[in-house]
Design an enzyme around this catalytic site. Structure first.
Site, PDB file in Angstrom:
ATOM      1  CB  CYS A  36     -40.586   1.087 -18.942  1.00  0.00           C
ATOM      2  SG  CYS A  36     -41.669   0.460 -17.680  1.00  0.00           S
ATOM      3  CG  ASN A 264     -38.458   3.409 -15.333  1.00  0.00           C
ATOM      4  OD1 ASN A 264     -38.486   2.211 -15.088  1.00  0.00           O
ATOM      5  ND2 ASN A 264     -37.351   4.075 -15.568  1.00  0.00           N
ATOM      6  N   GLY A 265     -40.834   1.693 -13.196  1.00  0.00           N
ATOM      7  CA  GLY A 265     -40.551   1.181 -11.865  1.00  0.00           C
ATOM      8  C   GLY A 265     -41.482   0.066 -11.490  1.00  0.00           C
ATOM      9  CG  MET A 507     -22.558 -23.757   8.062  1.00  0.00           C
ATOM     10  SD  MET A 507     -21.491 -23.444   6.633  1.00  0.00           S
ATOM     11  CE  MET A 507     -21.755 -24.910   5.661  1.00  0.00           C
ATOM     12  CD  GLU A 915     -20.389 -10.551  -1.480  1.00  0.00           C
ATOM     13  OE1 GLU A 915     -20.396  -9.360  -1.793  1.00  0.00           O
ATOM     14  OE2 GLU A 915     -21.242 -11.077  -0.762  1.00  0.00           O
ATOM     15  CE  LYS A 966     -25.410 -12.936   3.712  1.00  0.00           C
ATOM     16  NZ  LYS A 966     -24.436 -12.162   4.414  1.00  0.00           N
TER      17      LYS A 966
END
Lengths: 1517, 449
Positions: A36, A264-265, A507, A915, A966
């Site tokens: 929030c 907030n959190g 893998m 990535e 992962k």
């Protein structure tokens, strides 16, 4: 036609709260997360005014973008305001209240039904009168329903304001009595049978403050409560909150602020905290409150994490603690050696850590009791909190700056809250207390240091003369009894002992779930780790070690812990929770100060089977309870004495059973549990035991194995070192598992049960595992007993066989099943190479008709209703739904990466860059050459190669929140793998390690994700934005949040997903099957009415047409293929990706090996054509013409009967997975409408229009704008437009100069490209210069401001995250994580927070001021210069990867001078001027920070240059 | 694994054969051995694959990655244990197995240099014998049940060994004078020295297995006194070539000469009439398989003037055959040590008639054939071309395989294993078949009250 309208308007008006389903199918309300915006406006002297309230409401409204709306786009997730009781206003309402402060009031939410209401109010009346007070008046609070959303209206409560009088005028703690009344009333109503009792909620009841809140959006608070706009309503402080919940069933009561705080959190450890609070209630009586029986439970059930924290806070306050004291106890800052705090304060924290585990998780907390108001951040400081103080003593604190307008001349100070630090204002005294002062006072209040010194025992420092053996008797037999395999020893224990690390593998995990396996399983195998994604960030336990801790106390917490006493220190402190045999022996024999221990065997009689196990558990619990009653300080549960008649109770079952039993009888905190078990071998085992309540573990069999191998000289280490390494590896693994969930300390991880069960019956988990969730049902106690007996018997068979290789990590014929068996791999390769559909069918037959199920989808069958295949849509349409999974260049070879891109382009699907970025030459299609451009560009936490050019060349931008193999972890590409091309692609330098942080440093919460989506959408409005999540229980709720954050596409990735490198335990034990995640997502989105707004994609070892059909029925519209694509290109599942030795040239960068690559794009094309063809066959068989018609039709799935002799299979219940939500009748079940990203009216649209000449004709243009915090991502769309036209080079230097005045919103100058210069006069929020790609940003205080720039915070957190080039000059200080993952930008700044230059790989950073802690953590490239007149910088610097020196070389001095000169030039900084004027003096005060790796690369370059020169010279001879 | 990159720097090195001139002078084993250091280097090439195709391809499920690693690291005893957990007689397979594992080794695919698994296997077991790790397998206790194993070939020996270990009292009934079956009487000594078999039989005897030799068991009338029987009689009937002139002297089945040669080396003597020798003769071997190859080596050693081998199928491709892609067994031209020793090899030849003089064979009329490719899956069809010729020969050896064994319906306590069950195949397959049969017998007998 089916009605496709999102929500049916003719719903009947149900009463408040009812529409929030507690659970349905896989949806469970307990998964909800929220995040929030919070804000606070205080007059430091407590001067009351209506203007202040008005300002606070404005603050709230200016943070609207941090909240969220539901599917009807009107209902807010919740918003509210806390103010001081407006005495005058109340009097004006004609309510004859007594003197200010002598009456209590507050808003009550009540059911609409009058009967229920009056019953509740009469309970209230009784309780008030019992306290000797009077219920003076009940006021109907006026509300205005006009504006609020339908959803909110449906569940709107009746709101009444209650007035309680009768306090003595000198009563000291009237609020304590109000608290008691409220708790009692709440309890009575909760336990009553009044209809609508769930709707009862007390917003607040206090003599000082009052809270107005509801299921509203920020803008609705003002209109809904006309009270708030009444000019007689005044307050000296106001606290506001707007909520962003991950689903659309936020209830009225969950809106914030709560009674004392606004948060907030996210409290990551909430499960543990709640359980421990419950356990602790028996020792929490205090003189102030007396016996607390009547007000139990302290934590109100079924509320949010923030509400629970508030419950405990108000309890502590009521018990007499001060606000800062209670806050410091609940959310302590990190106090290990890396933190610069006083010894007294350290002792304060240590003392309190004995009493309470931290409430851990990202938290920006604002709190107030009506007199004091303050704020604090958790130890990580992951949520921003900025403040400013004006000259007329108004203070504004908020998640952002710019939420309120001030004239620059009015401002006295600008700052930010820092990690772990508290700030407090006393409105009566008119004083601001800063952290140092507050904590000093707290820590010196009592002699904590002395108490600890006297009472506490450090296990580390204890010695005994006793000799303790590492061996166990009947070693070989014990190995069999505890089911050790050759893999356990060879692949886990020995590598851990040799390297001190958990082994890495690659893998995915393609073995069956434990419950599907025919082999007996350790109980551990039925659990999966949970992890943080989106709503809370994981932590990097290596680079941010300073916030992590593993230390533990064991012993009995005494009674009345709220009365400070030396007695509470009587504890043994463990540095980490793994005990060696020697340490365990010590613990067993401490006679110090009456320490007592007991060892309870965890064994059961084999002959009695299930009954034996059940009885043994009951007896064990009984004995444990008795031991506590006897005053035993800790209980050791041990399976050392197994014999022929007695098998070991699975250690986890024993620990969890005892833990939960002791909680239920209120005796848990009076003792500690230690488990001594031969079962424990790997990290996950340790994590589970601790997570289910153990305080320490002793893996004696693992030690015995080490001892044996050392003796045999199979480990070239002495026993001590091997043991140390093994423990170190477990500890590191524990840190990793904890940090995956964003948890910092083992104390709050313990008992927090951050797991889910797969394949255990709910009845079992209810009985022994505290009701932990189990989605697919499964084993009962009977089956567990059987497995335990089978394993036990293996050790008592006539002759012991050699230990077997169970084939869990590699394929073995007689081992565990693998989906990728040799014949499956080879039949697929042969079919695609020969182009033979017949062979392909052989492959699918092998996969689809395997005798033993491996995946949950293997249990599914479809309903048949055949039609002609001609009617089915063509394969081309179907292939558009195919994507390649994200695999980065770097993890796989260039050849494999490009082959995949070519193939996906050929079939009309989409390939994914992964990535690691993409070489820019691939962005542009060249005539006559194969198209190697990847349509999907991934954005991951490392931001490698994420430039503006990269983004504008995407059809889809994928935000990778987590990876199946992962989740919650980062990665590292070691320097030796980074060759020239990889370095170029990733915008880095060859030879330098590249670290991907575990979290995205711009996604700490759901509203941050919304911001990132907004950024990316601005850069490339044409691209779809997708978000990749990993399946876990609760992912549906997260997906709902992601849909509300306006993602166009959501990927649900199965835990089986592949990886180039992952710790073994993560690959096997994190995340769940894609079927569970996907169907939970589908169901939650449908129930929420959000499904139509997004496209769903799934992956997870998809192979055949059947797989695709099943995933479609569960809700997936698109499918991603990872492992299978690699296999078609030659991968043979070597599982050697992490060693760079892939012999097939697929997952390696080694040149000779890459030459062995035999894959061709054609093979992939062939496969996808076959696959699409096969899908068509299935569609025809099912009687559907289009894929669209079957998406989400889980009602078409029937369960397949599998009878293969494995009795466990019959226990699996898949009905939750295939549940078809009733809402599907009216709500969309597949993608129907596009998201409205609301980017049509951003500032950039106007800028682009005015800068037309610059963009189109490269004319130099200057513009000027005012800016406010609601102008977010300014510059992104502009840069996208420029780069789209000119490519990476952008415009010529200084073509476009734009000046802004005001407070810039988040992501100011994000992805700014070359040729564009931004100058901001004012201040900036978080994420400024994110992904900077060549542009220049200067930030300076307003010209008329009076405060000293270099002492004030002018810009927020996480600036220049992922920047690749460009320049930033900031005249003032900034927040945490400045230049995180910077790989090439130049930055000058006048002070930074914690973690500056984290993971930086290139560029220059100059800090002309103080730095926070952990400077240069994980920094592998670039150079930083820090002005350090105090000469204390080394304390703040993380020295793992860098070297510090004075600036000696002249070229560096020159460079620095030039950078400071530029800084002066662009910002006019006074400080820069001073330095330049006396350069000789100041230059000597700088420290140069150079990464070691970078130094080496520089030197090599230098040497290469010299060699070239020599060669040139010699040639001339 | 010691060095995960060893396969990149160390090349496949086969120990190779003794020089031809040297080896054809005797019947000693032709294959040489590497020294321990080099052997361990070879073992280090194993990559410990996530999906070990070698292990998958091996009929007995050898765990190559595990014992290669143990061999590399010098843990011979453990290597021996892991090896023998799957393979009962590595000293046989380590010598005569065609090594399916090596053909499906990922290094075969990746660089055509598979790990030398077979030789590594032999090295482990020979070291184990040398170091005294190999002990007789005695049961902990006898369960009182008796099993008769008929036939002492590889399958019978495995069945006997495993059942004996489980506590059954096993008697092997063998028709020949010594144990080993085709190992002893089929495979030439230059491939498998018979002392290797003797060494193993001695251990089996020591373990408690009873051997009865020269016993002809009538399958219709099995000897009484046993709780179960296992028929491991192989495929004794060789495929014949019923063409004109078949009754001429000098036309023999391959096994006749091979078995006789082995018996001679074992000390048996034969009359001149009985003696089949290639000495000074032109030898023609009909059949291009391993048995044919053994005939070549034997003939060469006996002093044949020349040796020709013909095969009806076409010559398979050299090195690679796209029709049998990895990890399948590659059907490619196989050149054995015997081929190297001197012979002519010809393909696509069918035999029309034996030509003789004085009742003795002098040659064979052969005709070239063509093979017509057929549709996917079907067998190609043969077409004669009419190109005929006569190959001179005064000794013709028929090596065209063996006929599958037919069995009558046995009572439920009779089991079958090895070639007798599956038809003629590899030693390793016979051993694998024995594993299954042992499980069946054990299950049957333990359920028997």
């Amino acid at each position: 036609m089916k009605e496709k309208e999102l929500f049916n308007n003719n719903k009947k008006n149900e009463s408040f709260g009812v529409r929030r389903p507690m659970s349905a199918g896989l949806y469970d309300a307990s998964y909800e997360h929220d995040a929030c915006g919070v804000g606070m406006v205080v007059n430091i002297h407590g001067n009351k005014s209506h203007e202040l309230v008005e300002s606070a409401l404005k603050v709230l409204e200016n943070m609207a973008h941090r909240g969220a709306e539901g599917a009807d786009s009107k209902t807010g997730d919740g918003a509210g305001i806390m103010i001081q009781i407006p005495h005058e206003f109340i009097l004006l309402q004609g309510i004859p209240v007594p003197e200010k402060g002598t009456y209590g009031t507050g808003l009550f939410f009540l059911p609409k039904a009058e009967q229920s209401q009056s019953e509740m109010l009469s309970i209230l009346l009784e309780e008030v009168e019992k306290e000797g007070l009077a219920l003076m008046h009940i006021r109907a609070v006026p509300t205005n329903k006009e504006d609020i959303g339908e959803e909110a209206l449906l569940v709107e409560p009746d709101i009444k304001q209650v007035f309680i009088t009768g306090f003595a005028s000198d009563e000291k703690y009237p609020d304590r009595r109000l608290y008691l009344i409220r708790k009692k009333v709440e309890n009575r109503i909760r336990l009553s049978s009044i209809e609508g009792k769930d709707d009862f909620y007390v917003c607040s009841l206090s003599t000082k403050n009052i809270i107005y809140k509801g299921m509203l959006s920020s803008n609705q608070v003002r209109t809904y409560f006309p009270d708030l706009t009444n000019s007689y309503l005044t307050s000296g402080l106001a606290l506001v909150h707007s909520r962003f919940s991950t689903n659309t069933f936020p209830t009225w009561s969950l809106a914030q602020p709560f009674r004392l705080l606004a948060h907030n959190g996210e409290i990551n450890t909430i499960r543990g905290n709640r359980a421990w609070m419950e356990a602790r209630e028996s020792v929490l009586s205090s003189p102030a409150l007396g016996d607390i029986k009547e007000i139990r439970p302290i934590v109100q059930p079924n509320m949010s994490d923030s509400a629970s924290l508030d419950n405990v806070l108000e309890f502590l306050i009521a018990s007499g603690l001060s606000l800062p004291h209670a806050m410091a106890m609940l959310v302590p800052e990190s106090f290990n050696d890396k933190n610069p705090i006083t010894e007294d304060l350290r002792a304060f924290y240590e003392y309190h850590s004995i009493l309470m585990e931290p409430w851990d998780g990202p938290a920006a907390l604002l709190f107030s009791d009506g007199r004091f108001a303050g704020g604090m951040l958790d130890r990580n400081g992951l949520r921003p909190q900025r403040f400013l103080i004006t000259k007329n003593d108004t203070m504004v604190v908020a998640s952002e700056v710019g939420v309120m307008d001030f004239d620059p001349t009015e401002i006295r100070q600008k700052g930010r809250l820092q990690p772990g630090k508290i700030m407090l204002i006393d409105t009566e005294e008119g004083k601001i207390y800063y952290d140092g002062e507050l904590k000093k006072e707290l820590s010196e209040e009592l002699p904590y240091r002395q108490w600890l010194a006297v009472g506490r025992i450090e296990l580390n420092e204890l010695k005994s003369g006793r000799k303790v053996s590492h061996k166990v008797d009947n070693f070989d037999q014990m190995l069999h009894i505890f089911a050790y395999s050759r893999e356990d020893i060879g692949r886990l224990i020995l590598p851990m002992a040799q390297t001190g690390q958990e082994p890495i593998c690659s893998m995915g995990n393609d073995t069956p779930l434990a419950v599907l396996s025919e082999k007996p399983q350790l109980l551990f195998n039925y659990f999966r780790q949970q992890f943080a994604q989106v709503t809370n960030p994981p932590i990097d336990p290596i680079r941010e070690e300073l916030v992590m801790s593993l230390f533990e106390y064991i012993g009995a917490v005494g009674m009345n812990i709220l009365c400070p006493s030396e007695d509470h220190c009587k504890m043994v402190r463990l540095d980490y929770p793994i005990l060696t045999n020697t340490q365990l022996d010590l613990l067993c024999n401490i006679r110090y100060k009456g320490f007592r221990t007991v060892k309870l065997p965890i064994l059961f009689e084999i002959d009695k089977k299930e009954i034996g196990l059940r009885d043994a558990l009951a007896e064990l619990c009984q004995k444990a309870e008795q031991s506590v009653a006897d005053g035993v300080n800790y209980i050791i549960l041990s399976d050392r004495n197994v014999d022929a008649e007695h098998a070991a109770i699975p250690s986890l079952l024993a620990v969890s059973a005892v833990h939960h039993h002791l909680i239920s009888v209120g005796k848990r905190v009076q003792t500690a549990l230690i488990i001594e078990s031969g079962e424990i071998r790997e990290v996950m085992h340790a994590a589970l035991l601790l997570g289910f309540g153990a305080s320490a573990i002793n893996p004696y069999m693992a030690f015995a194995i080490l001892d044996e191998r050392v003796a045999k000289k199979e480990i070239q280490l002495d026993y001590g070192t091997a043991e140390k390494n093994y423990i170190k590896a477990i500890c590191k693994g524990l840190l990793k598992i904890m940090s995956k969930m964003g948890i910092s300390t083992i104390r709050s991880y313990r008992g927090a049960k951050i797991f889910e069960a797969i394949g255990l019956s709910q009845e079992l988990t209810n009985s022994y595992f505290g009701g932990i969730l189990s989605t697919i049902g499964g084993l009962r106690l009977e089956n567990i007993a059987n497995d335990a007996i089978k394993m036990h018997d293996a050790g008592f068979s006539m002759e012991l066989e050699m230990l077997k290789n169970e084939g869990r990590y590699v394929f073995r014929k007689d081992g565990e099943d693998h989906a990728w068996k040799p014949e499956v791999i080879s039949s697929l390769q042969i079919a695609t190479r020969l182009g033979s559909y017949k062979k392909y069918k052989e492959f699918t037959k092998l996969v689809d008709e395997k005798p033993r199920p491996i995946f949950l989808r293997d249990f599914f069958e479809v309903k048949r209703n055949p039609i002609s295949i001609e009617k089915v849509e063509p394969a081309e349409n179907i292939m558009k739904r195919f994507c390649s999974a994200a695999m980065s260049f770097g993890a796989i070879s260039q050849e494999a990466h490009e082959a995949m891109a070519i193939a996906m382009n050929e079939i009309g699907g989409r390939s994914n860059t992964g990535e690691g970025g993409e070489d820019s030459s691939r962005f542009y299609i060249k005539e006559g050459e194969p198209n190697t451009r990847s349509a999907i560009k991934q954005v991951a936490s490392g931001r490698f190669g994420v430039t503006t050019e990269y983004l504008v060349n995407a059809d889809e931008i994928q935000i990778k929140v987590a990876q199946g193999a992962k989740p919650g972890e980062g990665g590292q590409l070691p320097g030796f793998k980074v060759d020239k091309l990889i370095a170029k692609t990733r915008h880095s330098i060859p030879g330098i390690s590249l670290i991907s942080p575990p979290p995205h440093h711009d996604i700490y919460s759901i509203e941050d994700l919304a911001q990132l989506i907004f950024d990316l959408k601005n850069v490339n409005p044409k691209a779809k934005i997708s978000v990749k999540l990993v399946a876990e229980s609760g992912v549906g709720t997260i997906a709902a949040g992601v849909a509300k954050a306006k993602a166009d596409l959501i990927v649900i990735s199965g835990a089986e997903g592949g990886t180039g490198a992952s710790p073994i335990s993560s690959m096997r034990y994190a995340g769940v099957s894609p079927e569970i995640g996907l169907s939970e997502t589908q169901q939650t989105l449908v129930i929420n009415g959000l499904r139509g707004k997004v496209v769903l994609q799934s992956d997870g070892q998809l192979k055949t047409g059947r797989d695709i059909i099943m995933m479609s029925l569960l809700g997936a519209e698109e499918y991603a293929f990872g492992t299978i694509a690699l296999i078609i290109l030659g991968c043979v599942m070597m599982r050697k990706c992490h060693t760079n030795t892939c012999p097939m040239g697929v997952a390696t960068q080694d040149k000779t090996l890459r030459e062995r690559f035999i894959g061709k794009p054609e093979y992939l094309v062939t496969y996808f054509k076959f696959l699409a063809e096969e899908i068509r066959e299935y569609l025809a068989e099912m009687g559907f013409e289009k894929m669209d018609d079957i998406i989400g039709r889980s009602d078409l799935i029937v369960r397949k009967e599998i009878k293969n002799g494995n009795e466990k299979l019959d226990l699996i219940d898949l009905t939750k997975i295939t549940a078809f939500p009733s809402q599907a009748a009216s709500a969309a079940i597949r993608h129907a409408v596009d998201q409205d990203h609301e980017i049509e009216n951003v500032k950039d649209v106007d800028i682009i229009a005015h800068a037309k000449a610059a963009i189109e004709e490269q004319k130099e243009i200057s513009l000027e704008y005012s800016i406010s915090n609601t102008d977010r991502s300014v510059g992104a769309m502009l840069s996208g437009a420029i780069v789209g036209r000119y490519g990476h080079d952008g415009l010529p230097e200084s073509t476009l100069s734009i000046k802004f005045k005001g407070s810039a919103g988040q992501s100011f100058g994000a992805f700014l490209t070359s040729g564009v210069g931004f100058k901001l006069e004012g201040e900036a929020n978080d994420y400024m210069g994110k992904g900077l790609s060549g542009g220049r940003i200067a930030v300076l205080p307003p010209i008329r401001s009076h405060y000293e720039a270099e002492k004030n915070t002018i810009a927020g957190n996480t600036i220049l995250y992922g920047a690749t080039s460009g320049e930033v000059y900031i005249s003032g200080r900034v927040g945490e994580r400045f230049c995180v993952r910077n790989s090439g930008a130049i930055a000058v700044v006048e002070g930074v927070g914690d973690h500056c230059c984290e993971y930086m790989t290139g560029g220059r950073v100059v800090v002309l001021g103080p730095t926070g802690r952990n400077f240069a953590a994980g920094m592998s490239g670039g150079v930083a210069y820090v002005w350090n007149p105090e000469e204390n910088f080394d304390y703040f610097c993380n020295m793992e990867m860098v070297e510090l020196s004075l600036i000696e070389e002249s070229r560096y001095r020159k460079e620095l001078h030039e950078l400071i000169r530029q800084h002066y030039l662009y910002t006019g900084s006074k400080l820069a001027r001073t330095m330049l004027d006396d350069w000789g003096k100041y230059a000597d005060q700088f420290i140069q920070v150079v990464p070691i790796e970078y130094k080496k690369v520089l030197q090599e370059e230098q040497v290469a240059k010299l060699q070239q020169k020599i060669a040139d010279v010699q040639r001339d001879y | 694994m010691g060095n995960p990159k060893a396969f990149l720097t160390i090349h496949r090195q086969e120990a190779g054969y003794r020089p031809i001139h040297d080896r054809i002078a005797d019947f000693g084993e032709v294959e040489q051995v590497l020294n321990t250091h080099e052997r361990r280097l070879q073992a280090s090439r194993c990559m410990d694959c996530g999906v070990p195709f070698c292990h998958w391809a091996c009929p007995v499920g050898n765990k190559q990655p595990e014992w290669n690693e143990l061999l590399e690291s010098g843990h011979f005893e453990e290597a021996y244990k892991v090896l023998t957990s799957q393979c009962d007689f590595p000293e046989f397979t380590g010598r005569v197995c065609p090594a399916l594992c090596e053909k499906s080794c990922i290094l075969k695919l990746s660089s055509d240099e598979p790990v030398t698994c077979r030789e590594n296997e032999a090295a482990i077991i020979e070291t184990a014998f040398r170091e005294g790790f190999v002990k007789a397998d005695k049961p902990l206790e006898r369960n009182g049940k008796k099993v008769a194993v008929i036939g002492a070939g590889p399958a019978g020996l495995v069945v006997a060994k495993r059942l004996n270990k489980k506590g059954y009292s096993v008697t092997i009934l063998e028709k020949d004078e010594d144990a080993g079956g085709l190992l002893r009487y089929g495979i030439p000594n230059f491939k498998l020295n018979k002392k290797i078999i003797d060494r193993r039989i001695a251990l089996l005897k020591e373990g408690g297995i009873e051997f009865q030799f020269n016993v002809n068991v009538d399958s219709k009338n099995l000897p009484a006194g046993f709780d179960a029987y296992c028929v491991c009689t192989g495929t004794p009937e060789a495929r014949d070539l019923p063409i004109p002139g078949r009754d001429l002297k000098g036309v023999h089945f391959a096994l006749e000469i091979l078995a006789q040669q082995n018996r001679i080396l074992a000390g048996a003597t034969f009359t001149k009439d009985q003696l089949i020798t290639a000495k000074g003769k032109k030898v023609l071997v009909i059949g291009g398989g391993d048995t044919g190859s053994d005939c070549i080596g034997t003939s060469v050693r006996q002093g044949a003037e020349c040796v020709t081998q013909i095969e009806i199928m076409p010559q398979p491709p050299v090195d690679h055959n796209p029709a049998t892609p990895w990890p399948n067994w590659p059907i490619v031209l196989k050149t054995t040590s015997s081929h190297e020793e001197g012979c002519t090899r010809r393909w696509c030849l069918t035999s029309n008639q034996f030509i003789g003089k004085d009742g003795k064979v002098t040659g064979v009329e052969v005709e070239e054939v063509e093979w017509m490719p057929a549709l996917e899956g079907a067998r190609p069809t043969l077409k004669k071309t009419g190109k005929k010729e006569i190959i001179e020969a005064d000794l013709v050896l028929l090596a065209m395989g063996f006929l599958p064994q037919k069995h009558e319906s046995y009572p439920e306590n009779v089991f079958i294993a090895g070639d007798a069950l599956m038809g003629a195949s590899l030693v390793v397959r016979a051993m694998a078949s024995a594993h299954d049969t042992v499980k069946q017998i054990d299950k049957y007998l333990s359920e028997l009250k």
